[in-house]
Design a protein around this motif. Sequence first.
Motif, PDB file in Angstrom:
ATOM      1  N   GLY A   1     -22.922 -57.862  13.928  1.00  0.00           N
ATOM      2  CA  GLY A   1     -22.073 -57.641  12.773  1.00  0.00           C
ATOM      3  C   GLY A   1     -20.666 -57.361  13.250  1.00  0.00           C
ATOM      4  N   PRO A   2     -19.778 -56.915  12.368  1.00  0.00           N
ATOM      5  CA  PRO A   2     -18.411 -56.627  12.800  1.00  0.00           C
ATOM      6  C   PRO A   2     -18.427 -55.530  13.860  1.00  0.00           C
ATOM      7  N   PRO A   3     -17.787 -55.755  14.983  1.00  0.00           N
ATOM      8  CA  PRO A   3     -17.868 -54.766  16.071  1.00  0.00           C
ATOM      9  C   PRO A   3     -17.171 -53.467  15.694  1.00  0.00           C
ATOM     10  N   PHE A   4     -17.871 -52.367  15.928  1.00  0.00           N
ATOM     11  CA  PHE A   4     -17.310 -51.050  15.669  1.00  0.00           C
ATOM     12  C   PHE A   4     -17.836 -50.079  16.713  1.00  0.00           C
ATOM     13  N   SER A   5     -17.198 -48.933  16.781  1.00  0.00           N
ATOM     14  CA  SER A   5     -17.588 -47.890  17.725  1.00  0.00           C
ATOM     15  C   SER A   5     -17.886 -46.601  16.982  1.00  0.00           C
ATOM     16  N   ILE A   6     -18.810 -45.816  17.556  1.00  0.00           N
ATOM     17  CA  ILE A   6     -19.071 -44.470  17.047  1.00  0.00           C
ATOM     18  C   ILE A   6     -18.229 -43.521  17.888  1.00  0.00           C
TER      19      ILE A   6
ATOM     20  N   SER B   1     -19.808 -34.152  14.272  1.00  0.00           N
ATOM     21  CA  SER B   1     -18.972 -34.988  13.412  1.00  0.00           C
ATOM     22  C   SER B   1     -18.702 -36.305  14.128  1.00  0.00           C
ATOM     23  N   PHE B   2     -18.939 -37.406  13.419  1.00  0.00           N
ATOM     24  CA  PHE B   2     -18.709 -38.730  13.994  1.00  0.00           C
ATOM     25  C   PHE B   2     -18.035 -39.627  12.954  1.00  0.00           C
ATOM     26  N   ILE B   3     -17.324 -40.626  13.438  1.00  0.00           N
ATOM     27  CA  ILE B   3     -16.635 -41.574  12.570  1.00  0.00           C
ATOM     28  C   ILE B   3     -16.742 -42.953  13.185  1.00  0.00           C
ATOM     29  N   LEU B   4     -16.744 -43.979  12.308  1.00  0.00           N
ATOM     30  CA  LEU B   4     -16.755 -45.359  12.789  1.00  0.00           C
ATOM     31  C   LEU B   4     -15.323 -45.846  12.982  1.00  0.00           C
ATOM     32  N   GLU B   5     -15.132 -46.574  14.048  1.00  0.00           N
ATOM     33  CA  GLU B   5     -13.832 -47.185  14.312  1.00  0.00           C
ATOM     34  C   GLU B   5     -14.076 -48.671  14.582  1.00  0.00           C
ATOM     35  N   PHE B   6     -13.519 -49.536  13.737  1.00  0.00           N
ATOM     36  CA  PHE B   6     -13.737 -50.973  13.860  1.00  0.00           C
ATOM     37  C   PHE B   6     -12.746 -51.579  14.849  1.00  0.00           C
ATOM     38  N   ASP B   7     -13.251 -52.511  15.656  1.00  0.00           N
ATOM     39  CA  ASP B   7     -12.360 -53.195  16.606  1.00  0.00           C
ATOM     40  C   ASP B   7     -11.238 -53.907  15.864  1.00  0.00           C
ATOM     41  N   ASN B   8     -11.585 -54.533  14.771  1.00  0.00           N
ATOM     42  CA  ASN B   8     -10.600 -55.182  13.912  1.00  0.00           C
ATOM     43  C   ASN B   8     -10.547 -54.380  12.605  1.00  0.00           C
ATOM     44  N   PRO B   9      -9.503 -53.592  12.400  1.00  0.00           N
ATOM     45  CA  PRO B   9      -9.473 -52.710  11.214  1.00  0.00           C
ATOM     46  C   PRO B   9      -9.705 -53.433   9.898  1.00  0.00           C
TER      47      PRO B   9
ATOM     48  N   ASP C   1     -11.874 -55.585   9.279  1.00  0.00           N
ATOM     49  CA  ASP C   1     -13.306 -55.782   9.016  1.00  0.00           C
ATOM     50  C   ASP C   1     -13.859 -54.695   8.105  1.00  0.00           C
ATOM     51  N   GLN C   2     -13.227 -53.530   8.145  1.00  0.00           N
ATOM     52  CA  GLN C   2     -13.737 -52.426   7.340  1.00  0.00           C
ATOM     53  C   GLN C   2     -13.587 -52.701   5.840  1.00  0.00           C
ATOM     54  N   ASP C   3     -12.641 -53.558   5.485  1.00  0.00           N
ATOM     55  CA  ASP C   3     -12.444 -53.875   4.056  1.00  0.00           C
ATOM     56  C   ASP C   3     -13.643 -54.612   3.472  1.00  0.00           C
ATOM     57  N   GLY C   4     -14.397 -55.279   4.321  1.00  0.00           N
ATOM     58  CA  GLY C   4     -15.545 -56.044   3.826  1.00  0.00           C
ATOM     59  C   GLY C   4     -16.857 -55.291   3.884  1.00  0.00           C
ATOM     60  N   ILE C   5     -16.831 -54.018   4.246  1.00  0.00           N
ATOM     61  CA  ILE C   5     -18.063 -53.241   4.351  1.00  0.00           C
ATOM     62  C   ILE C   5     -18.503 -52.797   2.950  1.00  0.00           C
ATOM     63  N   LEU C   6     -19.769 -53.081   2.629  1.00  0.00           N
ATOM     64  CA  LEU C   6     -20.316 -52.758   1.307  1.00  0.00           C
ATOM     65  C   LEU C   6     -21.096 -51.449   1.311  1.00  0.00           C
ATOM     66  N   ALA C   7     -21.647 -51.074   2.469  1.00  0.00           N
ATOM     67  CA  ALA C   7     -22.454 -49.848   2.514  1.00  0.00           C
ATOM     68  C   ALA C   7     -22.603 -49.396   3.967  1.00  0.00           C
ATOM     69  N   TYR C   8     -22.873 -48.082   4.111  1.00  0.00           N
ATOM     70  CA  TYR C   8     -23.131 -47.485   5.423  1.00  0.00           C
ATOM     71  C   TYR C   8     -24.475 -46.768   5.364  1.00  0.00           C
ATOM     72  N   GLU C   9     -25.225 -46.806   6.457  1.00  0.00           N
ATOM     73  CA  GLU C   9     -26.447 -46.005   6.579  1.00  0.00           C
ATOM     74  C   GLU C   9     -26.411 -45.242   7.907  1.00  0.00           C
ATOM     75  N   TRP C  10     -26.535 -43.909   7.783  1.00  0.00           N
ATOM     76  CA  TRP C  10     -26.548 -43.041   8.957  1.00  0.00           C
ATOM     77  C   TRP C  10     -27.964 -42.524   9.191  1.00  0.00           C
ATOM     78  N   TYR C  11     -28.331 -42.396  10.464  1.00  0.00           N
ATOM     79  CA  TYR C  11     -29.652 -41.915  10.855  1.00  0.00           C
ATOM     80  C   TYR C  11     -29.477 -40.794  11.879  1.00  0.00           C
ATOM     81  N   LEU C  12     -30.236 -39.718  11.688  1.00  0.00           N
ATOM     82  CA  LEU C  12     -30.291 -38.649  12.682  1.00  0.00           C
ATOM     83  C   LEU C  12     -31.695 -38.614  13.265  1.00  0.00           C
ATOM     84  N   ASP C  13     -31.775 -38.913  14.540  1.00  0.00           N
ATOM     85  CA  ASP C  13     -33.082 -38.971  15.216  1.00  0.00           C
ATOM     86  C   ASP C  13     -34.042 -39.885  14.473  1.00  0.00           C
TER      87      ASP C  13
END
Length: 356
Positions: free
Chosen positions: A7-12, A24-32, A34-46
Amino acid sequence: MSTCFLGPPFSIIGNRFLPEDIFSFILEFDNPSDQDGILAYEWYLDDVLLIDEKSDQITSKASSGKHFIGVRVLNNLGWSGLRKYDFYTNVTPDLLVVEGPVSVNEGDVATYEAYLHFGNQEVVRVTDKATFSINTGGIFDSNVLTTYNDVASFEDKNAIVTASVYNVSGTKNLTILNTTKKYPAVLVVDIFDVSALNVGALIANANVNNGQVLAYTGNNFIPANVAPNDALILASDYINNGSSLKWRFQFNILKIVNQYPNIKDFVFEVRARSNSSRILYGAYGLKTYDAKMVMYGAPGSFIPTVTGGGNVGGPVNYQTSVSAGANGNYNKDYLPTILKFNFNVQNSILTVTKNS
């Protein structure tokens, strides 16, 4: 930091080691864009979905110890892959331990590992995240060390390997073992009890630069204008100090062996004429690898000698014959050879041929 490759390359982005239970964590997209096209996020802990966390960043709590935060994003092409990032709460690393060889031969390679140690006895391998360096004698490519081959030195090197990661550093002492063969450094040839003598020395090997230039009184340094220990040959002036020693020549074996590694045998010659045919007496000897050539005096009274080192087997007395015809002619082709030395590099053996 962990980068998503599906998918669109991003970093945690966020701190991995936390002194409290809040993360506390945030996503950082290689190409900023790309974030405009994001429809949803899912976070998982363990590996457990965090239902209420649906933005590009997360702040929450976790129990003490090691955890994994994971995230994936949805765009019009579908869900990206799930990327995980390990982190630790209520814990800071006590030290970084560097593991690997404590001694390495010159010119060899060695591999090192880095491990973070925590107060709760947990150990985490961080080799792939660490930066390795060495203070002398080599260079790192990732965690692989290549040591230099220093032919100018005969001593082992004491070095320090350092690994750094997450603002924590660790070191390991390393001995780089010298592998340079300890050839004799200098051949010293002395001539006794002769004053009326035209005498000089040269290196007979045709492919040794400056080797065929005769060294003699007034032409004491071969090549000219070099420091004594950088010379190929040193020649004394007539030694008129009441001692039996009257002439001395020194050949810089160590320098030429290192400078011409493909030559297997080096030939050194002493050439001379006397005022009359006679027997000539003297001594020769090899000095150990740590000896250095020096020159005392000034033009007209130059006397070469060595500092440091010791004798290889002790001086050897010789006698050889010298022909008449001394007339001040120092043309090398006019002076017959009275001593010929052969130094075999592989076996480090010196042999001599004398006139009968």
